[in-house]
Scaffold this motif. Structure first.
Motif, PDB file in Angstrom:
ATOM      1  N   ASP A 225      32.203  11.058 -23.313  1.00 56.79           N
ATOM      2  CA  ASP A 225      32.576  10.220 -24.447  1.00 56.79           C
ATOM      3  C   ASP A 225      33.470  11.035 -25.373  1.00 56.79           C
ATOM      4  OD1 ASP A 225      32.842   8.451 -26.528  1.00 56.79           O
ATOM      5  OD2 ASP A 225      30.708   7.941 -26.670  1.00 56.79           O
ATOM      6  N   ASP A 226      34.753  11.015 -25.106  1.00 57.31           N
ATOM      7  CA  ASP A 226      35.692  11.820 -25.885  1.00 57.31           C
ATOM      8  C   ASP A 226      35.821  11.329 -27.319  1.00 57.31           C
ATOM      9  OD1 ASP A 226      36.184  13.387 -23.665  1.00 57.31           O
ATOM     10  OD2 ASP A 226      37.955  12.249 -23.038  1.00 57.31           O
ATOM     11  N   PHE A 227      35.697  10.019 -27.525  1.00 53.43           N
ATOM     12  CA  PHE A 227      35.910   9.468 -28.864  1.00 53.43           C
ATOM     13  C   PHE A 227      34.691   9.655 -29.763  1.00 53.43           C
ATOM     14  CE2 PHE A 227      36.903   5.991 -31.945  1.00 53.43           C
ATOM     15  CZ  PHE A 227      38.121   6.503 -32.375  1.00 53.43           C
ATOM     16  N   CYS A 228      33.503   9.625 -29.175  1.00 50.86           N
ATOM     17  CA  CYS A 228      32.257   9.864 -29.918  1.00 50.86           C
ATOM     18  C   CYS A 228      31.469  10.943 -29.174  1.00 50.86           C
ATOM     19  CB  CYS A 228      31.431   8.589 -30.043  1.00 50.86           C
ATOM     20  SG  CYS A 228      32.209   7.276 -31.012  1.00 50.86           S
ATOM     21  N   PRO A 229      31.848  12.207 -29.332  1.00 50.20           N
ATOM     22  CA  PRO A 229      31.244  13.282 -28.540  1.00 50.20           C
ATOM     23  C   PRO A 229      29.732  13.408 -28.686  1.00 50.20           C
ATOM     24  CG  PRO A 229      33.239  14.049 -29.650  1.00 50.20           C
ATOM     25  CD  PRO A 229      32.931  12.695 -30.206  1.00 50.20           C
ATOM     26  N   ARG A 230      29.159  12.846 -29.749  1.00 48.41           N
ATOM     27  CA  ARG A 230      27.710  12.921 -29.915  1.00 48.41           C
ATOM     28  C   ARG A 230      26.967  12.223 -28.774  1.00 48.41           C
ATOM     29  NH1 ARG A 230      29.672   9.798 -34.275  1.00 48.41           N
ATOM     30  NH2 ARG A 230      29.586   7.558 -33.863  1.00 48.41           N
ATOM     31  N   ASN A 231      27.635  11.314 -28.061  1.00 51.67           N
ATOM     32  CA  ASN A 231      27.027  10.635 -26.918  1.00 51.67           C
ATOM     33  C   ASN A 231      27.173  11.419 -25.625  1.00 51.67           C
ATOM     34  OD1 ASN A 231      25.985   8.200 -28.057  1.00 51.67           O
ATOM     35  ND2 ASN A 231      28.075   7.379 -28.178  1.00 51.67           N
ATOM     36  N   ALA A 232      28.064  12.389 -25.590  1.00 47.82           N
ATOM     37  CA  ALA A 232      28.366  13.106 -24.355  1.00 47.82           C
ATOM     38  C   ALA A 232      27.182  13.970 -23.931  1.00 47.82           C
ATOM     39  CB  ALA A 232      29.620  13.960 -24.531  1.00 47.82           C
ATOM     40  N   GLY A 233      27.093  14.196 -22.622  1.00 42.91           N
ATOM     41  CA  GLY A 233      26.041  15.044 -22.083  1.00 42.91           C
ATOM     42  C   GLY A 233      25.122  14.286 -21.159  1.00 42.91           C
ATOM     43  N   ARG A 234      23.969  14.873 -20.856  1.00 47.75           N
ATOM     44  CA  ARG A 234      23.045  14.306 -19.872  1.00 47.75           C
ATOM     45  C   ARG A 234      21.926  13.525 -20.555  1.00 47.75           C
ATOM     46  NH1 ARG A 234      22.551  19.683 -16.017  1.00 47.75           N
ATOM     47  NH2 ARG A 234      24.792  19.833 -15.556  1.00 47.75           N
ATOM     48  N   TRP A 235      21.697  12.334 -19.999  1.00 51.17           N
ATOM     49  CA  TRP A 235      20.661  11.439 -20.492  1.00 51.17           C
ATOM     50  C   TRP A 235      19.773  11.013 -19.328  1.00 51.17           C
ATOM     51  CZ3 TRP A 235      20.394  10.069 -25.700  1.00 51.17           C
ATOM     52  CH2 TRP A 235      21.519  10.388 -26.473  1.00 51.17           C
ATOM     53  N   ARG A 236      18.460  11.128 -19.506  1.00 44.47           N
ATOM     54  CA  ARG A 236      17.525  10.651 -18.477  1.00 44.47           C
ATOM     55  C   ARG A 236      17.012   9.276 -18.898  1.00 44.47           C
ATOM     56  NH1 ARG A 236      14.877  14.262 -15.309  1.00 44.47           N
ATOM     57  NH2 ARG A 236      14.620  13.072 -13.384  1.00 44.47           N
TER      58      ARG A 236
END
Length: 409
Positions: free
Chosen positions: A326-337
């Motif tokens: 999520d380049d526009f909202c980086p807080r969402n980027a990463g791994r989610w289970r």
């Protein structure tokens, strides 16, 4: 050049809205339509871009609650009235408004933002994905017949002035909302959209007409429509222009569609924005003569990935780790289970190995269950990192009922 991006003040609405109208061609709306949108606008959830004392950009948000798979009604920002003055293009104004707006939506605690796109190419870069599609129809009723279910003849139909039965029709709509993902629960004032009838939008048709379906004195469905008369040397060629219809059961649904097919002096039923699984399609004698044309409708943006994925349920049990970009909202980027089933779900950050890799745009497309993660993978937009994870997620994310947006905003 510096521009002022700020929340709209109520006394600025006319200039703000005039900028929007000009951006969409400059054709004035009827006073009735303009006043409705003035009433529905939420100034404290709207922003403008100002160059000195001149408004050069607009963006609004409606306080929606959107049905998601499982029937929950989830807070969502209905992004609307987005425009940039032609004199101020390519200066980053749209990006600035989208940045401010998504930050605001996050601060309000809403997990979703949704919109309809005037141009589909615009919003993907801000993380919105096409999540629902609808169908435009043009049925040759002189050659297509309906096969109706038992009980259809028990439904009573009667004409009524649209305003006189507005409350009854709205009650039918409200009962339908939990059954289909993508449908917004309408706040007070939004019911007026269904009977808005400016002359310049009649397409040569009559003023808006309404027929209600009743059983045992209760309204169980309605259809709002116009009739556009037409004649050829061979006889009448009128068109029924359907605005909207809802019904609570198969018999009421069939009775209304049979009525629309049988209106005197007409040979076509035309409608925009019908669901892809509309029941009448399974009643017709010849689907090829129904002029079906599919187009994109609602775009979904996950503002808070964890909260959004927890808000819905899943058709089959799943336990999957997403690597989200999520380049526009980086807080969402990463791994989610994500762990979930038909009863509920949980979703949180994890350091475990990823099973699927995708961007927040693909999650938005798949969120309501109408776009398959498997089809997105076939297009190269989802990568399977653990064998079997794609099939598990694709089945789990599906919806028994096709998502649908019944009206624009």
């Amino acid at each position: 050049m510096s521009h002022d991006v700020r929340v709209l003040r109520p006394d600025e609405w006319d200039q703000w809205y005039d900028n929007l109208i000009r951006a969409f061609g400059g054709v004035p709306e009827s006073s009735e339509e303009r006043e409705l949108w003035r009433t529905l606008t939420e100034p404290d959830r709207s922003i403008g871009v100002w160059d000195g004392d001149v408004c050069v950009g607009t963006a609004g948000a409606f306080s929606f609650r959107l049905t998601v798979p499982g029937g929950a009604s989830v807070p969502a920002a209905g992004v609307t009235m987005v425009s940039v003055a032609a004199t101020h293009r390519r200066r980053g104004l749209l990006r600035s408004m989208m940045r401010r707006q998504l930050d605001d939506v996050r601060a309000w605690g809403w997990p979703l933002a949704v919109l309809t796109a005037s141009e589909p190419a615009i919003y993907g870069r801000f993380g919105y994905g096409a999540a629902t599609y609808d169908v435009t129809i043009e049925v040759d009723t002189s050659r297509v017949r309906l096969s109706v279910p038992p009980g259809t003849d028990d439904v009573r139909l009667r004409y009524a002035a649209p305003a006189d039965v507005l409350d009854a029709c709205e009650a039918v709509y409200a009962r339908r909302v939990p059954d289909r993902p993508g449908m917004p629960a309408r706040l007070p004032g939004w019911e007026r959209l269904g009977i808005l009838d400016p002359e310049n939008e009649r397409d040569g048709g009559s003023p808006l007409q309404c027929v209600v379906a009743e059983r045992d004195g209760e309204v169980v469905g309605y259809a709002r429509f116009r009739v556009r008369p037409g004649w050829e040397t061979s006889g009448p060629k009128g068109v029924v222009l359907l605005k909207d219809t809802e019904a609570l059961d198969p018999a009421a649904h069939a009775a209304l569609w049979r009525f629309l097919f049988d209106i005197d002096l007409t040979s076509t039923v035309s409608a925009l924005r019908r669901p892809l699984d509309d029941p009448w399609m399974s009643m017709v004698s010849d689907i090829r003569r129904c002029g079906l044309r599919v187009r994109d409708a609602l775009y979904v943006r996950l503002v808070d990935v964890g909260a959004a994925l927890e808000a819905r349920t899943y058709q089959a049990p799943l336990d999957v780790v997403f690597e989200v970009e999520d380049d526009f909202c980086p807080r969402n980027a990463g791994r989610w289970r994500l762990t979930g089933d038909a009863k509920g779900a949980s979703c949180g950050r994890t350091t475990d190995s990823a099973d699927l890799a995708l961007s927040v745009r693909e999650l938005g497309s798949a969120y309501l269950g109408g776009v398959s993660l498997a089809s997105l993978a076939a297009a190269g937009r989802v990568r399977e990192l653990r064998q079997g994870a794609l099939a598990e997620a694709a089945v789990g994310f599906g919806s028994a009922v096709t998502p649908w947006l019944p009206h624009g905003f």
